[in-house]
Design a protein around this motif. Structure first.
Motif, PDB file in Angstrom:
ATOM      1  N   LEU A   1      -2.696  12.257  -9.328  1.00 25.65           N
ATOM      2  CA  LEU A   1      -2.915  11.015 -10.071  1.00 25.65           C
ATOM      3  C   LEU A   1      -1.928   9.983  -9.554  1.00 25.65           C
ATOM      4  N   ALA A   2      -2.260   8.724  -9.775  1.00 22.45           N
ATOM      5  CA  ALA A   2      -1.400   7.639  -9.310  1.00 22.45           C
ATOM      6  C   ALA A   2      -0.768   6.932 -10.507  1.00 22.45           C
ATOM      7  N   VAL A   3       0.476   6.520 -10.311  1.00 26.05           N
ATOM      8  CA  VAL A   3       1.193   5.716 -11.291  1.00 26.05           C
ATOM      9  C   VAL A   3       1.940   4.636 -10.517  1.00 26.05           C
ATOM     10  N   ASN A   4       1.640   3.392 -10.830  1.00 30.15           N
ATOM     11  CA  ASN A   4       2.332   2.252 -10.222  1.00 30.15           C
ATOM     12  C   ASN A   4       2.277   2.286  -8.693  1.00 30.15           C
ATOM     13  N   GLY A   5       1.120   2.635  -8.152  1.00 32.04           N
ATOM     14  CA  GLY A   5       0.925   2.615  -6.708  1.00 32.04           C
ATOM     15  C   GLY A   5       1.411   3.848  -5.976  1.00 32.04           C
TER      16      GLY A   5
ATOM     17  N   GLY B   1       2.298  10.320  -1.683  1.00 31.07           N
ATOM     18  CA  GLY B   1       1.940   9.140  -0.910  1.00 31.07           C
ATOM     19  C   GLY B   1       1.654   7.941  -1.789  1.00 31.07           C
ATOM     20  N   ARG B   2       1.122   6.911  -1.151  1.00 30.74           N
ATOM     21  CA  ARG B   2       0.841   5.662  -1.860  1.00 30.74           C
ATOM     22  C   ARG B   2      -0.637   5.546  -2.180  1.00 30.74           C
ATOM     23  N   LEU B   3      -0.942   4.784  -3.220  1.00 32.33           N
ATOM     24  CA  LEU B   3      -2.315   4.398  -3.523  1.00 32.33           C
ATOM     25  C   LEU B   3      -2.565   3.107  -2.769  1.00 32.33           C
ATOM     26  N   LEU B   4      -3.556   3.118  -1.892  1.00 37.40           N
ATOM     27  CA  LEU B   4      -3.815   1.969  -1.028  1.00 37.40           C
ATOM     28  C   LEU B   4      -4.600   0.871  -1.745  1.00 37.40           C
ATOM     29  N   LYS B   5      -4.194  -0.353  -1.486  1.00 35.57           N
ATOM     30  CA  LYS B   5      -4.966  -1.503  -1.952  1.00 35.57           C
ATOM     31  C   LYS B   5      -6.189  -1.633  -1.040  1.00 35.57           C
ATOM     32  N   PRO B   6      -7.252  -2.280  -1.498  1.00 37.60           N
ATOM     33  CA  PRO B   6      -8.433  -2.460  -0.629  1.00 37.60           C
ATOM     34  C   PRO B   6      -8.039  -3.120   0.690  1.00 37.60           C
ATOM     35  N   GLY B   7      -8.480  -2.532   1.793  1.00 44.26           N
ATOM     36  CA  GLY B   7      -8.196  -3.080   3.115  1.00 44.26           C
ATOM     37  C   GLY B   7      -6.844  -2.682   3.687  1.00 44.26           C
TER      38      GLY B   7
END
Length: 151
Positions: free
Chosen positions: A49-53, A126-132
């Motif tokens: 799960l992701a929290v704050n990116g 790892g990081r949650l990627l923003k679109p693009g």
């Protein structure tokens, strides 16, 4: 007592926990929302799960974040908004990238506190990627050291 616990944890609960314990540590990588959704504990035994990116491997907490767990709604998702607003409703989760820009200062502080709790208890993967946004390339050395200085 065992029968009661086994019934309470749902069908396959004990099997799911032992399966989760057998998984190797995940290599560091970044995730799009779509990629993150695969790790919901149902389609894949690993639960992220992701929290704050930031993406965390919460598989060892499968009794909480697994399909039958009280916080299972967050599995394979960005849990930031739900945690910030203390809402376990599916409506609190977004299907597209959520920049959290409409949260107030108290809610954002709550997100940061949750992030710190997850950093202490679970593996950062790892990081949650923003679109693009392009994923980072992690070396084996980076993969094994602690990443506490993430954005």
């Amino acid at each position: 007592l065992y029968l009661r616990w086994g019934t309470r944890s749902g069908p396959g609960g004990a099997a799911r926990q032992s399966q989760a314990a057998a998984l190797p540590r995940m290599k560091r990588r970044d995730f799009s929302l779509e990629q993150l959704r695969e790790f919901d504990g149902a389609r894949n035994p690993r639960i992220l799960l992701a929290v704050n990116g930031k993406v965390f491997d919460v598989t060892k907490g499968c009794k909480f974040y697994g399909p039958e767990g009280p916080y299972g709604i967050f599995a394979g998702r960005d849990a930031s908004r739900g945690l910030a607003t203390f809402c376990l409703d599916k409506d609190a989760l977004r299907d597209e990238y959520d920049d959290l820009s409409d949260l107030n200062a108290v809610q954002m502080e709550s997100v940061r506190e949750w992030e710190m709790q997850f950093k202490e208890k679970y593996d950062y993967v790892g990081r949650l990627l923003k679109p693009g946004e392009e994923p980072s390339e992690y070396t084996d050395e980076e993969d094994t050291k602690d990443h506490t200085k993430q954005e």
